[in-house]
Structures are given as structure tokens and as C-alpha cells.
Motif scaffolding. Structure first.
Motif, PDB file in Angstrom:
ATOM      1  N   TYR A  10      41.057   9.632  27.683  1.00  0.00           N
ATOM      2  CA  TYR A  10      39.946   8.764  28.075  1.00  0.00           C
ATOM      3  C   TYR A  10      39.042   8.556  26.854  1.00  0.00           C
ATOM      4  O   TYR A  10      39.000   9.391  25.943  1.00  0.00           O
ATOM      5  CB  TYR A  10      39.147   9.398  29.214  1.00  0.00           C
ATOM      6  N   LYS A  55      38.744  -3.000  30.982  1.00  0.00           N
ATOM      7  CA  LYS A  55      40.156  -2.754  31.295  1.00  0.00           C
ATOM      8  C   LYS A  55      41.055  -3.289  30.190  1.00  0.00           C
ATOM      9  O   LYS A  55      42.024  -2.636  29.778  1.00  0.00           O
ATOM     10  CB  LYS A  55      40.507  -3.401  32.642  1.00  0.00           C
ATOM     11  N   ALA A  63      40.732  -1.032  27.101  1.00  0.00           N
ATOM     12  CA  ALA A  63      41.485   0.205  27.281  1.00  0.00           C
ATOM     13  C   ALA A  63      42.976  -0.020  27.019  1.00  0.00           C
ATOM     14  O   ALA A  63      43.635   0.794  26.355  1.00  0.00           O
ATOM     15  CB  ALA A  63      41.263   0.756  28.689  1.00  0.00           C
ATOM     16  N   TRP A 101      41.303   4.982  30.369  1.00  0.00           N
ATOM     17  CA  TRP A 101      40.125   4.149  30.667  1.00  0.00           C
ATOM     18  C   TRP A 101      39.092   4.332  29.568  1.00  0.00           C
ATOM     19  O   TRP A 101      39.134   5.305  28.809  1.00  0.00           O
ATOM     20  CB  TRP A 101      39.513   4.407  32.049  1.00  0.00           C
TER      21      TRP A 101
END
Length: 416
Positions: A272, A304, A307, A314
Motif C-alpha cells: 500500500y 485507482k 495505484a 491502493w
């Protein structure tokens, strides 16, 4: 003769401040300057919005005695040459040199220190207001600096706290095992984020301190290679874990993508990503080489998409209002901070420029990767003025050497 000298000094002081008034009326943008007038004195100044930082300090002179250190320029002027002075972009330089921080130079203010040690200040812009660049607090300043009365360290702790609170709100059932900073600037924010999240803080990357900042390097391949040279992983901190990587900001995404790949190669199960700054979607025009919009990873992408682009599971960004509050609540009552330059996040420029202006088109032509690579390889566009022969980035070219080759040969040295 002494009276003539005093008259000349007074007259020069007025001329200097008049010149600074003219400079500030004509120069638009962010700047902080310092120049030495040979035989006259030292002048420091700051742009009318206070976008760029500059501070000054003093200490008792070793050649004159003084009972107490004056705290204001007015008292300094009456100190009668009993003080030494220093100016710098950050307070850490003043601390290191053994001076005492007096304060920041105010927006639109100039300070003149003559060779007798007399200090005079004057407001040189009638419409000055403080809107410092918030990116200084996020990234550029050292954590032990004090800028416009704000402890950079304290502001970064709050950035980490607010970032963690957003992560818990957006991902209440998160499975983060460990929080790892991207060295060096993000350490303070990552440390506080780990504390709020209730997860261990670990050093997973070791930095090679001899590599320059990667986001300002020309060329995508150069930046990618430099990331691998800049950082190395401690694999035991990644193997089998879900890691939260915390960085101060994400500019092009090149560094972030390589770092995510390195984390996965080191054995991370999930990766992450969290940024202590909001998405950078606009160019900076006040002295930071943040590139043109289409080279920014957040340009026309949502979280999104970003990422997916950098390869993490995320990504979470700081909200602009939280970033501003992280800095403003640390301000001292004497220097309240109500406004900031957040143009690279919001596209709102304190000097009035608007996206779509011809200025941004010219900026794009100068700062995009292709233009930088062209300049690096020595190629010039037809409509770009050629550099004057003999100048090589400010240095004299070796081609200007007019000595005869045999003259060098006689000395046993190879000719230039």
C-alpha cells in the motif's frame, strides 16, 4: 570628511531600498535574494508573497561588547556595530554557525547591513501578504528548521497523523502489518502515521546519500536507474508482510513505481502507498522543477488509476485542507499563517496566473522531458536562440583556448 562619509552612507541606504522597491514592482513570482555590494554592505530581500523562505540571525560581535542581544531590527540599528549578522534560506544554517535566529524576512521586506554593522529594514512593497510555498514544509526544508515561526518537524508529525486518520476512515478493516518510510523526508510523517495506526514503524529502505533528487532528473530512464542506485531494501522487513509505504509526495510516479517493485521483489505480500501531500496535478512556477502537467502521474488520473500505474494495491493522498491545517496550527501568534501557495495541488497561483495562459505553454516547451534531453545532447530547436560561443552552462568553453598546440607540447602536456 567623516560627515561626507555619513551623508554618502545615508544616501546609499535610501538608494538601495528604492532599488528594491523597483525590483519588487517589476519581478513577479517567488524569490528570496541576498547580494553583497562591494565596499557598502549586504542586502537580503523576499518576494511580496513570501513564497520562498529567508531568515536572518545575529550574535554578539567578537570585536565589540554588548550587554544583551537585540531581538528586533530597530534595536539592532541602535546596536552600534556590536553584532555580527547572517542570512540563510533555513534556520538550521544559522544554528550551525552559532548565531541566534531573529526572525524570517517578511514578504516584500528588504534588510540592509552596512560594513559598520548597522542593520536597517524597510518594507519595499505596498501590497505584501504572506503565502509561503507549502511544499517547503512537505519536502524541501530540513525537519529541524523553523520557517515563518513553524517547526517543520512538528508540522510533519501532524501530516502523518492526519494521513493515518484518513487511512483508517477509508480502510477501517485494513490489514497493514508494518509502516515503512521512503527515506529521508517522509520519516517524520511515517513515524506518526505508524503510531496512530498502531502498527510498527520499520526502516525497510537504506538510502545511498550520493544520489541526487530523482524527480528533477531529465529523462525517464535516468530516473528509473537512479532509484535503484539510491535505495536498497532490507528484505526481512518485507518478506510475507503487508506493507504501507509512506512518502512525502508523488510527482512523476517513476520513483514510486520502482519502489513498489522493489518491495514486491523483497517479498512483500501486499504493498500500500500513502503520500503526505495531495496529488500533484499542476506545474510549479516558483522555482521548484515540478514538470509540465502531462508528465505528472496524477494528471487526468484518479487514485485507482494511479495505484494501477505505480503497481500498488491502493494509494491514499493527504487532503489539501489537512495539509494546510498541519502547518497553520503550528504557527506562532506573531506570524499567523492563513494562506499558502498550494498551486501544484490546486492550480491556484498566488500571483494570478491561470492554467491555459501563454506562460504555461512556454513553460512546457522549456521543461518537458524532450526539451531537457535535447538541451543535454546539445541539440537546439530552430526557434531557440543559440548559446553564445564560449559559454558552457556559465563556464568558459575549452574551445576558447587559443594557445598553440606546440606550446603545450614543449611543456610535455597534451594540448587541450
Amino acid at each position: 570628511a567623516s560627515n561626507d562619509g555619513d551623508f554618502l552612507a545615508d544616501n546609499m541606504e535610501d538608494k538601495i531600498f528604492k532599488a528594491m522597491e523597483l525590483v519588487m514592482s517589476k519581478c513577479k513570482g517567488g524569490y528570496a535574494g541576498l547580494y553583497l555590494i562591494n565596499g557598502i554592505g549586504l542586502v537580503g530581500f523576499r518576494d511580496p508573497h513570501g513564497i520562498r523562505p529567508i531568515v536572518f540571525g545575529s550574535r554578539p560581535s567578537k570585536t565589540c561588547s554588548i550587554s544583551a542581544l537585540p531581538k528586533t531590527p530597530a534595536k539592532m540599528k541602535r546596536a552600534g556595530g556590536s553584532l555580527d549578522y547572517v542570512m540563510a534560506s533555513e534556520s538550521v544554517a544559522i544554528d550551525t554557525l552559532g548565531f541566534n535566529l531573529v526572525r524570517d524576512i517578511k514578504p516584500g521586506e528588504a534588510i540592509f547591513i552596512d560594513f559598520k554593522g548597522n542593520c536597517t529594514t524597510r518594507q519595499c512593497h505596498s501590497n505584501a501578504s504572506l503565502s509561503p510555498c507549502i511544499f517547503e514544509y512537505v519536502y524541501f526544508a530540513r525537519p529541524d528548521s523553523i520557517m515563518d515561526g513553524v517547526s517543520v518537524y512538528e508540522s510533519r508529525l501532524l501530516m502523518g497523523e492526519k494521513l493515518a486518520q484518513k487511512i483508517m476512515k477509508r480502510h477501517p478493516d485494513h490489514d497493514i502489518d508494518v509502516v515503512i518510510p521512503i527515506p529521508d523526508t517522509s520519516r517524520t510523517s511515517a513515524l506518526q502515521a505508524a503510531y496512530i495506526l498502531g502498527r510498527p514503524f520499520r526502516e525497510g529502505f537504506i538510502k545511498n546519500r550520493y544520489i541526487a533528487r530523482t524527480f528533477i532528473m531529465p529523462g525517464q530512464e535516468t530516473r528509473k536507474k537512479s532509484v535503484r542506485l539510491k535505495l536498497n531494501t532490507i528484505k526481512s522487513e518485507f518478506t510475507g508482510r503487508n506493507v504501507l509505504l509512506v512518502d512525502d509526495s508523488v510527482v512523476r510516479g517513476t520513483t514510486a513505481r520502482e519502489i513498489v517493485d522493489m518491495a514486491r521483489e523483497a517479498g512483500a505480500r501486499k504493498v500500500y502507498f500513502a503520500s503526505a501531500a495531495p496529488p500533484i496535478r499542476y506545474p510549479n512556477i516558483y522555482g521548484i522543477d515540478i514538470p509540465t502537467r502531462n508528465e505528472l502521474v496524477a494528471y487526468e488520473r484518479n487514485e485507482k488509476d494511479i495505484a494501477a500505474h505505480i503497481g500498488c494495491d491502493w494509494i491514499e493522498y493527504q487532503d489539501t485542507c489537512d495539509l494546510e491545517e498541519s502547518v497553520s496550527v503550528c504557527a506562532v501568534p506573531e506570524v499567523p499563517l492563513a494562506y499558502f501557495d498550494t498551486s501544484c495541488f490546486t492550480g491556484e497561483y498566488v500571483t494570478g496566473e491561470r492554467m491555459g495562459d501563454s506562460y504555461f505553454q512556454r513553460l512546457h516547451e522549456l521543461r518537458n522531458d524532450a526539451a531537457k534531453q535535447s538541451r543535454k545532447s546539445g541539440k537546439q530547436k530552430e526557434d531557440t536562440p543559440q548559446l553564445v560561443r564560449g559559454l558552457d552552462q556559465g563556464c568558459e568553453s575549452v574551445h576558447n583556448d587559443q594557445r598553440e598546440a606546440n606550446e603545450d607540447a614543449q611543456k610535455g602536456c597534451e594540448a587541450i
